[in-house]
Design a protein around this motif. Structure first.
Motif, PDB file in Angstrom:
ATOM      1  N   ASN A   1       0.764  -1.712   0.359  1.00 16.13           N
ATOM      2  CA  ASN A   1      -0.052  -0.059  -0.109  1.00 16.13           C
ATOM      3  C   ASN A   1       0.618   0.911   0.150  1.00 16.13           C
ATOM      4  O   ASN A   1       1.338   1.700   0.982  1.00 16.13           O
ATOM      5  CB  ASN A   1      -1.119  -0.217   1.061  1.00 16.13           C
ATOM      6  N   ARG A   2       0.509   1.545  -1.209  1.00 20.02           N
ATOM      7  CA  ARG A   2       1.957   2.688  -1.449  1.00 20.02           C
ATOM      8  C   ARG A   2       1.576   4.193  -0.647  1.00 20.02           C
ATOM      9  O   ARG A   2       2.576   5.380   0.089  1.00 20.02           O
ATOM     10  CB  ARG A   2       2.487   3.273  -3.022  1.00 20.02           C
TER      11      ARG A   2
ATOM     12  N   CYS B   1      -5.969   4.233  -5.138  1.00 18.06           N
ATOM     13  CA  CYS B   1      -8.132   4.460  -4.728  1.00 18.06           C
ATOM     14  C   CYS B   1      -8.116   4.387  -3.001  1.00 18.06           C
ATOM     15  O   CYS B   1      -8.094   3.503  -2.879  1.00 18.06           O
ATOM     16  CB  CYS B   1      -8.229   3.676  -5.634  1.00 18.06           C
ATOM     17  N   VAL B   2      -8.649   5.013  -2.784  1.00 19.47           N
ATOM     18  CA  VAL B   2      -9.039   5.015  -0.795  1.00 19.47           C
ATOM     19  C   VAL B   2     -10.315   5.562  -1.838  1.00 19.47           C
ATOM     20  O   VAL B   2     -11.037   5.917  -2.572  1.00 19.47           O
ATOM     21  CB  VAL B   2      -9.236   6.124  -0.269  1.00 19.47           C
ATOM     22  N   VAL B   3     -11.337   4.233  -0.244  1.00 17.65           N
ATOM     23  CA  VAL B   3     -12.796   4.090  -0.561  1.00 17.65           C
ATOM     24  C   VAL B   3     -13.464   4.471  -0.107  1.00 17.65           C
ATOM     25  O   VAL B   3     -12.657   4.079   1.551  1.00 17.65           O
ATOM     26  CB  VAL B   3     -13.016   2.276  -1.133  1.00 17.65           C
ATOM     27  N   ARG B   4     -15.316   5.001   0.228  1.00 14.26           N
ATOM     28  CA  ARG B   4     -15.450   5.377   1.246  1.00 14.26           C
ATOM     29  C   ARG B   4     -16.985   4.758   0.976  1.00 14.26           C
ATOM     30  O   ARG B   4     -17.765   5.129  -0.030  1.00 14.26           O
ATOM     31  CB  ARG B   4     -15.761   6.983   0.951  1.00 14.26           C
ATOM     32  N   PRO B   5     -16.771   3.778   2.225  1.00 11.92           N
ATOM     33  CA  PRO B   5     -18.342   3.380   2.352  1.00 11.92           C
ATOM     34  C   PRO B   5     -19.072   4.074   2.899  1.00 11.92           C
ATOM     35  O   PRO B   5     -19.386   5.300   3.301  1.00 11.92           O
ATOM     36  CB  PRO B   5     -17.947   2.202   3.690  1.00 11.92           C
TER      37      PRO B   5
ATOM     38  N   ALA C   1       3.575   5.945   2.364  1.00 13.20           N
ATOM     39  CA  ALA C   1       3.891   7.714   1.961  1.00 13.20           C
ATOM     40  C   ALA C   1       3.569   8.184   3.260  1.00 13.20           C
ATOM     41  O   ALA C   1       3.726   9.580   3.575  1.00 13.20           O
ATOM     42  CB  ALA C   1       2.955   8.697   0.734  1.00 13.20           C
ATOM     43  N   LEU C   2       1.912   8.334   3.647  1.00 14.69           N
ATOM     44  CA  LEU C   2       1.303   9.219   4.982  1.00 14.69           C
ATOM     45  C   LEU C   2       1.966   8.837   6.054  1.00 14.69           C
ATOM     46  O   LEU C   2       2.712   9.556   6.683  1.00 14.69           O
ATOM     47  CB  LEU C   2       0.055   8.706   5.243  1.00 14.69           C
ATOM     48  N   ARG C   3       2.565   8.146   6.506  1.00  8.16           N
ATOM     49  CA  ARG C   3       3.895   7.170   7.282  1.00  8.16           C
ATOM     50  C   ARG C   3       4.943   8.435   6.983  1.00  8.16           C
ATOM     51  O   ARG C   3       5.823   9.170   7.946  1.00  8.16           O
ATOM     52  CB  ARG C   3       4.184   6.306   7.298  1.00  8.16           C
ATOM     53  N   ALA C   4       5.812   8.150   5.717  1.00  4.86           N
ATOM     54  CA  ALA C   4       6.379   8.667   5.504  1.00  4.86           C
ATOM     55  C   ALA C   4       6.960  10.366   4.902  1.00  4.86           C
ATOM     56  O   ALA C   4       7.561  11.360   5.094  1.00  4.86           O
ATOM     57  CB  ALA C   4       7.050   8.099   4.434  1.00  4.86           C
ATOM     58  N   GLY C   5       5.684  10.783   6.387  1.00  4.66           N
ATOM     59  CA  GLY C   5       5.263  12.145   5.855  1.00  4.66           C
ATOM     60  C   GLY C   5       4.888  12.900   4.846  1.00  4.66           C
ATOM     61  O   GLY C   5       5.197  14.084   4.076  1.00  4.66           O
TER      62      GLY C   5
ATOM     63  N   LEU D   1      -3.288  -2.232   5.201  1.00  3.75           N
ATOM     64  CA  LEU D   1      -4.610  -2.092   4.996  1.00  3.75           C
ATOM     65  C   LEU D   1      -3.965  -0.373   5.896  1.00  3.75           C
ATOM     66  O   LEU D   1      -4.206  -0.396   6.877  1.00  3.75           O
ATOM     67  CB  LEU D   1      -5.725  -2.410   5.514  1.00  3.75           C
ATOM     68  N   CYS D   2      -5.187   0.307   5.279  1.00  3.48           N
ATOM     69  CA  CYS D   2      -5.000   1.945   6.152  1.00  3.48           C
ATOM     70  C   CYS D   2      -5.824   2.400   5.897  1.00  3.48           C
ATOM     71  O   CYS D   2      -7.469   2.227   5.230  1.00  3.48           O
ATOM     72  CB  CYS D   2      -4.438   3.006   4.318  1.00  3.48           C
ATOM     73  N   VAL D   3      -6.331   2.932   7.322  1.00  6.84           N
ATOM     74  CA  VAL D   3      -7.942   2.939   7.439  1.00  6.84           C
ATOM     75  C   VAL D   3      -8.010   4.440   8.466  1.00  6.84           C
ATOM     76  O   VAL D   3      -7.563   5.389   9.265  1.00  6.84           O
ATOM     77  CB  VAL D   3      -8.645   2.075   9.266  1.00  6.84           C
ATOM     78  N   LEU D   4      -8.636   5.449   7.140  1.00  6.80           N
ATOM     79  CA  LEU D   4      -8.951   7.122   7.670  1.00  6.80           C
ATOM     80  C   LEU D   4     -10.356   6.960   7.986  1.00  6.80           C
ATOM     81  O   LEU D   4     -11.384   6.300   7.354  1.00  6.80           O
ATOM     82  CB  LEU D   4      -8.996   6.815   5.849  1.00  6.80           C
ATOM     83  N   VAL D   5     -10.114   8.097   9.308  1.00  8.57           N
ATOM     84  CA  VAL D   5     -11.363   8.143   9.853  1.00  8.57           C
ATOM     85  C   VAL D   5     -12.202   9.549   9.071  1.00  8.57           C
ATOM     86  O   VAL D   5     -11.216  10.295   9.474  1.00  8.57           O
ATOM     87  CB  VAL D   5     -12.150   7.727  11.591  1.00  8.57           C
ATOM     88  N   GLN D   6     -13.245   9.985   9.545  1.00 12.81           N
ATOM     89  CA  GLN D   6     -13.980  11.065   9.073  1.00 12.81           C
ATOM     90  C   GLN D   6     -14.447  11.361   9.902  1.00 12.81           C
ATOM     91  O   GLN D   6     -15.342  11.805  11.344  1.00 12.81           O
ATOM     92  CB  GLN D   6     -14.731  11.061   7.566  1.00 12.81           C
TER      93      GLN D   6
END
Length: 256
Positions: free
Chosen positions: A6-7, A70-74, A11-15, A144-149
């Motif tokens: 998961n690039r 691709c990030v997917v929003r349920p 990338a997020l972890r690397a800032g 897996l990358c979990v983003l919360v809104q």
């Protein structure tokens, strides 16, 4: 075969700043075309779009060969929907309307197999490359990358607790719903909303998590980017199309 890397998460972890485009037009060819436009990520939205699981599946397949992630929003924090999105190969999810740390923990649990979580297991799926990924059940969570809104006054009051939840990889601010929660429906760029969002970005960063946002107000977007957002959605595909179409129509009608 290994679990796909998961690039975007890396990338997020690397800032590294990740510039994104909201993808609301439900079509595989469209997703393929948008994936060739140079964005770091596309958000495939099913919360506010008539987007079927089958269409999302083909959009993920169409975009997969290209550098854009691709990030997917349920539609909601729904265990069954999230399970199905993961099984069709989504590796990054943006979970809407997360208001508490308990809801953030439930979002993470939806992406983890037992005993750590609640995700049901399917051995033959696109996520497992149809059974070819070795050790998928024990290694999947690593990629897996979990983003919360966060998009309410309640969520902002619980922001540090939400950020502290293990497995939350980023926190996204939703100005439109935040505006309504603050008493300014339809005014996502209201000065008080902007101030609250910019303060939230600083608080998220102080917790060591990347912050994300989407706004179509260019000044607000620039301020959020300058404040340090790590994953920044800069446009919505349908808005780009409509503005260009309306401008061209007005230009030619003005010719008489």
């Amino acid at each position: 075969m290994k679990v796909p890397h998961n690039r975007f998460k890396a990338a997020l972890r690397a800032g590294q700043q990740q510039i994104g485009l909201w993808c609301t037009i439900p079509n595989a060819g469209h997703a393929e075309a948008m994936a060739l436009c140079g964005y770091d990520w596309l958000l495939i939205d099913s919360e506010h779009v008539a987007m079927s699981l089958e269409t999302m599946h083909t959009m993920l397949q169409a975009a997969a060969p290209h550098p854009t992630h691709c990030v997917v929003r349920p539609g909601s924090l729904d265990l069954v929907e999230i399970k199905r999105l993961l099984d069709i190969g989504a590796q990054s999810l943006l979970i809407p309307m997360v208001n508490t740390a308990d809801e953030a923990r439930r979002a993470v649990a939806a992406t983890r197999y037992a005993p750590e979580g609640l995700r049901g297991f399917a051995g033959i799926s696109r996520a497992t490359h149809y059974g070819l990924v070795e050790g998928y059940a024990t290694r999947a969570a690593e990629e897996l990358c979990v983003l919360v809104q966060v998009e309410s006054v309640e969520a902002l009051s619980n922001l540090e607790e939400i950020c502290a939840v293990d497995g939350v990889d980023g926190v996204f601010i939703g100005p439109a719903d935040l505006a309504a929660s603050m008493g300014y429906p339809g005014q996502g760029a209201h000065p008080e909303v902007q101030a609250a969002a910019l303060d939230a970005i600083a608080r998220i960063r102080a917790c060591g998590k990347p912050a994300g946002i989407l706004t179509l107000n260019p000044d607000f977007l620039a301020a959020a980017h300058a404040a340090g957002t790590g994953f920044t959605a800069v446009a919505v595909d349908q808005d780009l199309l409509l503005r260009a179409a309306r401008a061209l129509s007005a230009e030619w009608k003005a010719r008489g």
